[in-house]
Design a protein around this motif. Sequence first.
Motif: not given
Length: 263
Positions: A16-27
């Motif tokens: 299972g892969i959980l991704t923090f996806n807020n790259p414009e704010r460095h996640n």
Amino acid sequence: MTETDKMLAHTEDGVGILTFNNPERHNAVSLDMWEAAGTLLEGFAADPAVRVVVLTGAGGKAFVSGADISRFEDERADVAAYERYNAAVERTTALLAAFPKPTVAMIRGYCLGGGVAIAVCCDLRICSDNSRFAVPAARLGIGYAYGGLTRIVDLVGPAFAKEILFTARQFTAAEAHQMGLVNQVVAHDELDAYVRDYAGQIAENAPLTVAAAKVAVGEAVKDPGERDLARCDAMVRACFDSRDYVEGRRAFMEKRKPEFEGR
């Protein structure tokens, strides 16, 4: 992008892969992201097809850079909002720290503040050689909760924990590895493949055996009077009573790869 889009989850070959996806704010993590992460982790815990969970950050520049300070006016505007935020953080970190399956933090780039808090809740941490770590609470006047502190101390010991917290400086991947904050340091362009193979090896092993080992290690680091040895013994007996134990023996004798079912 909606707040829901800022937490992503999918499954690949038992991982299972959980991704923090807020790259414009460095996640950086907002309240909604903390709440969504907890819900997604619960889903992975309940899914028998998931045998190991990898946490990572989108964008290639950061794992998690801490709290999304731009949201503080809304999320920490008063006592009620502050308590809701803290409850979400505590729920998710507690879920992760007590997760019934192995967890791996795949860290690329910045791992700061709350990112370190998330990473130390995982069983294993693998980072790229360009990663940077810091707990900058002392530069923000923020008090760091006891639970998060103890997890750092358990990993790196009191001397390194004090250095991390007192200086609030950024540490290199090599320094993080030296102090025991991460298990492995991998070249930036090899990280994805390395973690995919690493998690795959865990996923292929007998789930009951891995779970029993995780519980036993967790009990071993507790004070002697707090250890639940009966639980450890019960999990070991469950391994020997399982179909996987039969499969493991047969596969060994037949010189083939075992196919474990987790039962």
